[in-house]
Design an enzyme around this catalytic site. Structure first.
Site, PDB file in Angstrom:
ATOM      1  N   ARG A 259      21.054   2.769 -11.111  1.00  0.00           N
ATOM      2  CA  ARG A 259      22.033   1.695 -11.315  1.00  0.00           C
ATOM      3  C   ARG A 259      22.481   0.950 -10.067  1.00  0.00           C
ATOM      4  O   ARG A 259      23.347   0.069 -10.155  1.00  0.00           O
ATOM      5  CB  ARG A 259      23.282   2.244 -12.014  1.00  0.00           C
ATOM      6  CG  ARG A 259      23.015   3.039 -13.286  1.00  0.00           C
ATOM      7  CD  ARG A 259      22.274   2.248 -14.330  1.00  0.00           C
ATOM      8  NE  ARG A 259      22.281   2.904 -15.638  1.00  0.00           N
ATOM      9  CZ  ARG A 259      21.499   2.550 -16.653  1.00  0.00           C
ATOM     10  NH1 ARG A 259      20.651   1.542 -16.500  1.00  0.00           N
ATOM     11  NH2 ARG A 259      21.549   3.185 -17.800  1.00  0.00           N
TER      12      ARG A 259
ATOM     13  N   LYS B  54       6.624  -1.819 -13.642  1.00  0.00           N
ATOM     14  CA  LYS B  54       7.225  -1.401 -14.905  1.00  0.00           C
ATOM     15  C   LYS B  54       7.357  -2.615 -15.826  1.00  0.00           C
ATOM     16  O   LYS B  54       7.860  -3.665 -15.426  1.00  0.00           O
ATOM     17  CB  LYS B  54       8.605  -0.786 -14.659  1.00  0.00           C
ATOM     18  CG  LYS B  54       9.470  -0.603 -15.891  1.00  0.00           C
ATOM     19  CD  LYS B  54       8.981   0.528 -16.785  1.00  0.00           C
ATOM     20  CE  LYS B  54       9.893   0.703 -18.011  1.00  0.00           C
ATOM     21  NZ  LYS B  54      11.199   1.283 -17.686  1.00  0.00           N
TER      22      LYS B  54
ATOM     23  N   ASP C 177      14.193  10.134 -17.907  1.00  0.00           N
ATOM     24  CA  ASP C 177      14.816   8.870 -18.325  1.00  0.00           C
ATOM     25  C   ASP C 177      16.324   8.942 -18.122  1.00  0.00           C
ATOM     26  O   ASP C 177      17.101   8.533 -18.981  1.00  0.00           O
ATOM     27  CB  ASP C 177      14.466   8.516 -19.771  1.00  0.00           C
ATOM     28  CG  ASP C 177      14.805   7.060 -20.096  1.00  0.00           C
ATOM     29  OD1 ASP C 177      15.043   6.278 -19.158  1.00  0.00           O
ATOM     30  OD2 ASP C 177      14.840   6.718 -21.293  1.00  0.00           O
TER      31      ASP C 177
ATOM     32  N   HIS D 111      25.640   5.878 -18.341  1.00  0.00           N
ATOM     33  CA  HIS D 111      26.697   4.891 -18.524  1.00  0.00           C
ATOM     34  C   HIS D 111      28.016   5.645 -18.461  1.00  0.00           C
ATOM     35  O   HIS D 111      28.073   6.853 -18.711  1.00  0.00           O
ATOM     36  CB  HIS D 111      26.579   4.179 -19.874  1.00  0.00           C
ATOM     37  CG  HIS D 111      25.283   3.463 -20.070  1.00  0.00           C
ATOM     38  ND1 HIS D 111      25.038   2.213 -19.539  1.00  0.00           N
ATOM     39  CD2 HIS D 111      24.153   3.835 -20.730  1.00  0.00           C
ATOM     40  CE1 HIS D 111      23.803   1.837 -19.873  1.00  0.00           C
ATOM     41  NE2 HIS D 111      23.245   2.805 -20.581  1.00  0.00           N
TER      42      HIS D 111
ATOM     43  N   GLY E  50      21.372   5.148 -23.485  1.00  0.00           N
ATOM     44  CA  GLY E  50      20.998   5.902 -22.292  1.00  0.00           C
ATOM     45  C   GLY E  50      21.880   7.111 -22.100  1.00  0.00           C
ATOM     46  O   GLY E  50      23.036   7.140 -22.550  1.00  0.00           O
TER      47      GLY E  50
ATOM     48  N   HIS F 109       7.548   0.508 -21.218  1.00  0.00           N
ATOM     49  CA  HIS F 109       8.477   0.844 -22.302  1.00  0.00           C
ATOM     50  C   HIS F 109       7.998   0.098 -23.540  1.00  0.00           C
ATOM     51  O   HIS F 109       8.093  -1.132 -23.609  1.00  0.00           O
ATOM     52  CB  HIS F 109       9.891   0.417 -21.908  1.00  0.00           C
ATOM     53  CG  HIS F 109      10.932   0.652 -22.962  1.00  0.00           C
ATOM     54  ND1 HIS F 109      12.146   1.230 -22.686  1.00  0.00           N
ATOM     55  CD2 HIS F 109      10.969   0.384 -24.290  1.00  0.00           C
ATOM     56  CE1 HIS F 109      12.871   1.315 -23.786  1.00  0.00           C
ATOM     57  NE2 HIS F 109      12.167   0.791 -24.780  1.00  0.00           N
TER      58      HIS F 109
END
Length: 462
Positions: A77, A160, A318, A322, A337, A192
């Site tokens: 993040r 990615k 993964d 948050h 997430g 993804h």
């Protein structure tokens, strides 16, 4: 439990910086009782070494010595969302959990889509990372021409692609854009796979007053994932480009991909092997919400079957935290997430204790596998000449995961209160003891991971 003792400065050329004695070492040939001698951050010798001197001796009797875990999918993040996570906190959690190298994803603010953004992350990590690191560059419809150069930047884990909705401009959902991205460069591309068009047509399923989080796997259904995977493989096959499909969740995808192993590798996560719907949504609500979603028990068992049959190449966490306040928002306004880097190894050790997989297979998924498919230099196995990265674990230790143990700035885990058998008790990074008995040691000393395909690459200006 292991202990460390200091010995005098050595003079002999046979001496080591670190000598790990008495443990069971998991090598490519299997587990065996052996000592490990480390010098200058690399493994120098493996064998009966008790007669040798060392600056530091670590008594590992009763412990198993695994290669340090390589977590090839985390979201830390930073920059832009430091209230959720930072590189420092995320990597601190990593070493508490036996992880010695991470690959971080590009959906930050700003996203990692060019040279300056990639260099900024590398500079940040050089100051604050507790473990080794690499960063993915995100593909967009507008940066395909840059990717062939960007993927060769030292410290870049590769490219990615997000085929389903994500942060900012990181969405490559049209076939023409997928083809442009896959045509630029040579390294394996991580993807993804969720079909954005299908997600849009099914969005009505989560509209209305107070839809429950249990609708998440119904909205993002099997076909949403399977359609994207088929589209990806069709284009990758035509272009001859290697792809790596992240966090696979469905039986259908695993069955289909068995015919495409020459160009496609696969990842599963501990949470998709451990949690199942509807129970996880009943217990955790939106704290079980992630993309692709936790599905029902039939898919969980299919993923275990794929692990057993060798279809799965990599175990990634993964880790996508948050804040608690964000996750407590009413679904579907709650973000997707969950945390995972710190719990990856403990959760999988618990599965080993339950007989669901062998310790050797776990090492293949968490160390040898990511090293092999991403082309890491000097990591992923306990062998002479490799980096001295180790996770020392007590396979018999019974304990309970508590949120107070979690280093993530988000401060929560979906496994809070879960009894576990098997615990990381020490983490060693390039010969330095960075965690012992749950206590962080030293200072952040992570370095950029080296990849075979970037070893001779100059710094990029794009």
């Amino acid at each position: 439990m292991g202990t460390g003792t200091d010995t005098p400065q050595y003079e002999s050329c046979d001496a080591f910086d670190l000598l790990i004695t008495g443990g069971t070492v998991i090598t490519p040939g299997g587990g065996r009782n052996a000592d490990i001698g480390v010098r200058n951050g690399t493994i120098l010798r493996i064998g009966a070494l008790s007669q040798h001197s060392a600056r530091t001796v670590f008594d590992a009797r009763g412990l198993h010595i695994l290669p340090g875990v390589i977590d090839s999918q985390v979201h830390f993040r930073e920059p832009g969302m430091e209230h959720k996570e930072t590189i420092e906190a995320g990597t601190r959690g990593a070493i508490l959990g036996g992880v010695t190298c991470i690959f971080e994803m590009p959906n930050t603010k700003p996203p990692t889509i060019d040279g300056p953004a990639l260099r900024d992350k590398l500079n940040r990590a050089a100051q604050s990372a507790w473990c080794d690191y690499a960063f993915f560059v995100g593909a967009t419809p507008g940066n395909a021409a840059l990717l062939a150069d960007l993927e060769r930047h030292p410290g870049c884990a590769g490219v990615k692609i997000f085929m389903g909705s994500s942060t900012g401009d990181l969405l490559v959902d049209r076939d023409a854009d997928l083809e442009a991205v896959l045509s630029s460069g040579r390294r394996r591309v991580s993807v993804h796979c969720e079909d954005q068009a299908i997600l849009k047509t099914r969005h009505h399923l989560i509209e209305g007053e107070a839809p429950p989080p249990s609708l998440h796997p119904i909205w993002r259904d099997v076909e949403t994932a399977f359609s994207a995977t088929r589209r990806l493989i069709t284009i990758a096959r035509r272009l001859g480009r290697r792809v790596h499909i992240l966090h696979i969740t469905t039986q259908e995808e695993m069955t289909y991909l068995a015919a495409h192993r020459d160009i496609a590798t696969t990842e599963v996560t501990p949470q998709h092997l451990t949690l199942s719907a509807p129970d996880c949504y009943d217990r955790l609500g939106s704290f079980a919400q992630m993309n692709p979603p936790i599905r029902d028990e039939s898919h969980r068992q299919a993923l275990w079957k794929a692990v057993d049959e060798g279809m799965v190449d990599v175990m990634g966490s993964d880790h996508a935290p948050h804040s608690r306040e964000e996750k407590q928002q009413p679904y579907p306004h709650s973000p997707s997430g969950m945390t995972g880097v710190q719990t990856l190894l403990p959760i999988m050790l618990d599965h080993v204790a339950a007989g669901r997989l062998s310790l050797e297979r776990l090492v293949d998924l968490t160390a040898a596998g990511p090293s092999r498919i991403f082309g890491l230099a000097g990591k992923g196995r306990i062998a002479c000449g490799y980096d001295a990265d180790f996770a020392l674990v007590d396979l018999k230790k019974h304990w309970i995961i508590e949120e107070g143990w979690i280093a993530s700035k988000s401060g929560w885990t979906p496994y809070a209160g879960k009894p576990i058998t098997g615990q990381p008790v020490a983490t060693i990074l390039r010969g330095q003891i960075v965690m012992r008995d749950g206590i962080i040691q030293g200072h952040p000393a992570g370095q950029a991971a080296r990849f075979i395909e970037t070893l001779s690459s100059p710094e990029m200006d794009s």
